[in-house]
Design an enzyme around this catalytic site. Sequence first.
Site, PDB file in Angstrom:
ATOM      1  CE  LYS A  27      -4.015   1.965   2.351  1.00  0.00           C
ATOM      2  NZ  LYS A  27      -5.026   1.706   3.386  1.00  0.00           N
TER       3      LYS A  27
ATOM      4  N   GLY B 186      -0.777   7.773  -5.642  1.00  0.00           N
ATOM      5  CA  GLY B 186      -0.482   6.359  -5.403  1.00  0.00           C
ATOM      6  C   GLY B 186       0.394   6.105  -4.185  1.00  0.00           C
TER       7      GLY B 186
ATOM      8  CG  ASP C  36     -14.626   1.543  -1.793  1.00  0.00           C
ATOM      9  OD1 ASP C  36     -15.719   1.959  -1.375  1.00  0.00           O
ATOM     10  OD2 ASP C  36     -13.577   2.186  -1.656  1.00  0.00           O
TER      11      ASP C  36
END
Length: 518
Positions: A124, A137, A271
């Site tokens: 992550k 990101g 999600d």
Amino acid sequence: MLQLNFNNRFVSELPGDDSGIAKSRQTKGVCWSAVSPTRVARPALLAYSGEVLRILDLSDEDAQSASFLSAFSGNSLLPGMNSYAACYGGHQFGNWAGQLGDGRAIALGEVINRSGERWELQLKGAGITPYSRNADGRAVLRSSVREFLCSEAMHHLGIPTTRALSLITSGETVMRDMLYDGNPGLEPGAIVCRVAPSFIRFGNFEILASRSEHQLLQQLIEFTITRDFPEIDLKSNNYIESWFRLICERTARLVVEWLRVGFVHGVMNTDNMSIIGLTIDYGPYGWIDNFDPGWTPNTTDEDYRRYTLAQQPAVARWNLERLADALATVAPSRAVLDGGLAHFDSTFQTQLSTMLAAKFGLLKWTDEDADLVESVFDLMQRAEVDMTEFFRRLADIKQSAPDLNQLRNSFYREALYRNHSELFNTWLARYAVRLSAQQDTDEARKSRMNRVNPRFILRNYLAQQAIEAATAGDTSQINKLMAAARHPYDDNIPAELTAKRPDWAINKPGCSMLSCSS
Ligand code: AMP
Ligand code: MG
């Protein structure tokens, strides 16, 4: 070089976009997109979990190796790794948000360990993917410390969760507007390697239904059942029904466990809901200090109050309904899924009463206990009583001589203690009568209660202190918290790690409310 045995079923059995291009886009007709982690400048290992290391058959020596640092910072792939970002959608705060996907999570592959278990590895904060939209990101150190510590703390509390292998700083900075107040600043970046049998979310199914990609949805369902639900027989003609029922059951059990320890996830979007019933995606989560069912740690949720402690069961059910909507597009009918939702309701009710009976030291739950329990929760809220401290102290109460003084340390404010002592005394007397109605001893009750009521929780202010120290290069607080988190029900936890929230932490960012910025 680290030796791990990879067997990457998600990418080998499901269609993906293997162009390897990270440019943001809608990826129709696929479940994943190949993407490589983006290298970082100066990775440094801050912490790792020995337990997770051993799950992967790795040694402490391995964790200190250059190969480990390189692989889990995203600077290189180990032989057998096949990195990708998953495509999923989701309902965020009650609204369909379309394609989301792994915007900063990059899966590395599925390891088969020596016991034959499958564990997927995922970084992550490892750089942009086709699902990053306009974001970078990356992840900041503060949110990575929080995810690393909380995953391991939850596991040792006995709560289903994704795990965390490593916490690595990138040596690079990341720009974030932490308070969402128009004042962005540079923060240290970090990468967590998380580990779970499956990272599939409700949203992986929802996105395919929303695009009417029915054949692919059917394929993903069959894949998930085959890989992650060995107890479901794909050959039976009602397998979708039995599978959905199991998802409902696990989700109900998970939410009851959150309530048991006072954990508030903070962003229960579809999600962020694991198909196998794990706690997943640690963001602006929080732990209850003074008992307040209406508390949400998430600043984005301040107005809606959708994801408060007490809303979690209803939101979990709502999320399951959205999953049912998606599955209904390929199921024999929507009605076959309604049984699963009813099963959620009944599982939740039975698990809740079993959990509450255990928390209060009752050997058996009876209907009248609901009132006993609700009345003290109401008092705890009004008198701002610390939830964790209260239940540990309650275990010390003698049924023949209940004494409110024993609960005193669970109160934050002396004035509230005084104002409510009469009501609490009345309640304690009633509780003592209830206890004497069962065949039990004070000692036996205490030892049972102390196995379900933790002594140590990862209080918000403790995590924040660990973050501040780690930012200054001192990881000792992370190590102390990890040590305590391994034995959360033990009495002998250092006092500074079990202290109630100090007053300075009430309004301090990171200690009370958190934004989604991470
Ligand atoms: P979350 O609220 O963290 O569950 O994230 C919701 C969506 O935003 C997911 O698709 C994430 O992957 C994506 N996302 C969150 N933060 C970032 C980031 N820094 N870079 C790229 N995508 C992100
Ligand atoms: Mg998420």
